[in-house]
Design a protein around this motif. Structure first.
Motif, PDB file in Angstrom:
ATOM      1  N   GLY A 182       0.567  -1.205   0.087  1.00  0.00           N
ATOM      2  CA  GLY A 182      -0.037  -0.115  -0.069  1.00  0.00           C
ATOM      3  C   GLY A 182       0.687   1.146  -0.006  1.00  0.00           C
ATOM      4  N   PRO A 183       0.226   2.437   0.300  1.00  0.00           N
ATOM      5  CA  PRO A 183       0.863   3.652   0.086  1.00  0.00           C
ATOM      6  C   PRO A 183       1.585   3.856   1.345  1.00  0.00           C
ATOM      7  CG  PRO A 183      -1.475   3.834   0.645  1.00  0.00           C
ATOM      8  CD  PRO A 183      -1.172   2.742   0.420  1.00  0.00           C
ATOM      9  N   THR A 184       2.641   4.879   1.229  1.00  0.00           N
ATOM     10  CA  THR A 184       3.605   4.816   2.427  1.00  0.00           C
ATOM     11  C   THR A 184       3.449   6.465   2.779  1.00  0.00           C
ATOM     12  OG1 THR A 184       5.200   5.652   0.857  1.00  0.00           O
ATOM     13  CG2 THR A 184       5.194   3.390   1.824  1.00  0.00           C
ATOM     14  N   GLU A 185       3.906   6.754   4.254  1.00  0.00           N
ATOM     15  CA  GLU A 185       4.043   7.926   4.822  1.00  0.00           C
ATOM     16  C   GLU A 185       5.225   8.471   4.043  1.00  0.00           C
ATOM     17  OE1 GLU A 185       4.398   5.192   6.408  1.00  0.00           O
ATOM     18  OE2 GLU A 185       2.972   5.071   8.229  1.00  0.00           O
ATOM     19  N   LEU A 186       5.345  10.007   4.149  1.00  0.00           N
ATOM     20  CA  LEU A 186       6.653  10.626   3.753  1.00  0.00           C
ATOM     21  C   LEU A 186       7.956  10.413   4.385  1.00  0.00           C
ATOM     22  CD1 LEU A 186       5.352  14.439   3.519  1.00  0.00           C
ATOM     23  CD2 LEU A 186       5.437  12.724   1.625  1.00  0.00           C
ATOM     24  N   PHE A 187       8.644   9.920   3.722  1.00  0.00           N
ATOM     25  CA  PHE A 187      10.126   9.461   4.201  1.00  0.00           C
ATOM     26  C   PHE A 187      10.938  10.722   4.711  1.00  0.00           C
ATOM     27  CE2 PHE A 187       8.591   5.807   1.825  1.00  0.00           C
ATOM     28  CZ  PHE A 187       8.467   4.947   2.842  1.00  0.00           C
ATOM     29  N   GLY A 188      11.129  11.535   3.563  1.00  0.00           N
ATOM     30  CA  GLY A 188      11.662  12.939   3.960  1.00  0.00           C
ATOM     31  C   GLY A 188      13.323  12.968   3.543  1.00  0.00           C
ATOM     32  N   SER A 189      13.691  11.683   3.412  1.00  0.00           N
ATOM     33  CA  SER A 189      15.416  11.524   2.814  1.00  0.00           C
ATOM     34  C   SER A 189      15.585  10.222   2.871  1.00  0.00           C
ATOM     35  CB  SER A 189      16.040  12.177   4.198  1.00  0.00           C
ATOM     36  OG  SER A 189      16.045  11.439   5.354  1.00  0.00           O
ATOM     37  N   ALA A 190      16.654   9.833   2.162  1.00  0.00           N
ATOM     38  CA  ALA A 190      17.054   8.389   1.967  1.00  0.00           C
ATOM     39  C   ALA A 190      17.310   7.769   3.403  1.00  0.00           C
ATOM     40  CB  ALA A 190      18.314   8.515   1.132  1.00  0.00           C
ATOM     41  N   ASP A 191      17.938   8.697   4.275  1.00  0.00           N
ATOM     42  CA  ASP A 191      18.131   7.794   5.669  1.00  0.00           C
ATOM     43  C   ASP A 191      16.950   7.704   6.221  1.00  0.00           C
ATOM     44  OD1 ASP A 191      20.807   8.359   5.350  1.00  0.00           O
ATOM     45  OD2 ASP A 191      20.956   9.929   6.623  1.00  0.00           O
ATOM     46  N   GLY A 192      15.916   8.733   6.200  1.00  0.00           N
ATOM     47  CA  GLY A 192      14.489   8.147   6.734  1.00  0.00           C
ATOM     48  C   GLY A 192      13.867   7.018   6.034  1.00  0.00           C
TER      49      GLY A 192
END
Length: 362
Positions: A182-192
């Motif tokens: 399914g869909p995902t939350e915002l990760f913000g960065s590669a580290d996230g």
């Protein structure tokens, strides 16, 4: 120009009855014998499925030719062992899926039970090149609202176990049974992103990172983002359309990231509703508009997608072809509509399968 590759899953069916046939091992053996060194076919979770992977392409006409060539080659190899292939995202006729013998598939059956045994669904995954994980995650965050439109365009699974589901893409609903889908939350960065992956793997719920079934993810084995929301498309030109729009979405998202534009903050709860609406309606009725997440006619939402990626498509020379193909798709209908039209004309799900097998190879 970004390269694009496509993975398509095809259904193996009996050329007389239209019923799915668990013969993928035989087809793969036949193909391997004929094409050592240029092998593009792979086994999948169920023995009634056959997958192929295209090469990375920059020219969409070349990609289309390769998809058609792979479909016809799959049909030829299947025909030699008494099968046909059909680009159907679910089987219209009743089926008892046969889980493959691979250790990974047996683990899935033991762990996930009936969800694995019933999961005979067939999709189209699109890989689009990115320059780095950082760019890739920026893309993942920014394409989220638009993915449901790709589901609506590709929708090709109205029937399940011999019955009309009232959905256009029932495949996408069955797919949601996996714990990571399914869909995902915002990760913000590669580290996230990578921290989220580590956290999920630490739960012990997934065998490996290949079971991170996000709607869009960083590919494990390629420098790409992988968009995973489309049904396998009945017509090859629809598969090319989805791939072209996917590249347009990735390029548009990367440009927004470089320009410092923040991604839309839609919640996973709302994105799930958009995905459900696309699965239910396809190109008939209303979808949720990706900007404000409010109902709008499907034609208007498709037009909004074309406007959103218009500059990127113009830069690659694909804009006119995409507009023409979208217009034809809206006129003809997606695979779900074609399947229902076939049933209305013939009164037979067998004829639906056999008719779609003919359309699969053009």
């Amino acid at each position: 120009m970004r390269t694009v590759g496509v993975e398509e899953e095809l259904l193996l069916v009996d050329p007389e009855s239209g019923e799915p046939k668990a013969r993928s091992a035989a087809v793969l053996a036949r193909a391997a014998h004929d094409h050592a060194g240029t092998f593009v076919f792979e086994k999948e979770l169920h023995e009634q499925m056959l997958e192929f992977n295209t090469h990375p392409q920059t020219d969409m006409a070349d990609l289309g030719e390769e998809i058609v060539r792979c479909r016809r080659e799959a049909a030829r190899n299947a025909g030699e062992i008494g099968c046909s292939v059909a680009a159907l995202a679910t089987s219209p006729l009743p089926v008892k899926p046969a889980v493959g013998a691979h250790r990974r598939y047996r683990w899935m059956e033991d762990e996930y039970g009936i969800a694995t045994r019933e999961q005979l669904v067939l999709g189209c995954h699109v890989h689009v090149a990115v320059e780095s994980d950082e760019e890739g995650v920026a893309v993942v965050d920014r394409v989220r609202p638009w993915l449901s439109v790709l589901t609506a365009l590709s929708a090709n699974s109205p029937f399940w176990q011999g019955k009309d589901t009232s959905y256009s893409s029932y495949r996408s609903r069955v797919w949601q049974r996996w714990p990571s889908a399914g869909p995902t939350e915002l990760f913000g960065s590669a580290d996230g992103y990578h921290q989220r992956v580590r956290d999920m793997m630490a739960t012990g719920t997934l065998l490996d990172e290949g079971m991170l079934y996000f709607d869009v993810r960083l590919a494990r084995n390629y420098p790409t983002v992988e968009l995973r929301v489309a049904d396998v498309c009945l017509h090859a030109d629809t598969a090319v359309l989805v791939a072209t729009l996917a590249r347009g979405l990735v390029e548009t998202a990367a440009r927004e990231w470089r320009a410092g534009r923040e991604p839309a903050g839609h919640s996973v709860s709302v994105l799930r509703l958009a995905a459900w609406r696309a699965a239910r309606s396809g190109l008939t009725g209303e979808l949720l508009h990706p900007a404000e997440m409010r109902p709008a006619p499907a034609e208007a939402v498709v037009a909004a997608l074309l406007e959103h990626v218009g500059d990127a498509l113009a830069d690659t020379g694909d804009l006119k072809q995409v507009k023409d193909t979208c217009a034809e798709l809206l006129r003809r209908g997606n695979g779900a509509r074609v399947q229902r039209d076939l049933l209305a004309r013939t009164g037979s799900l067998r004829e639906v399968v056999l008719g779609c097998a003919r359309l699969t190879t053009g």
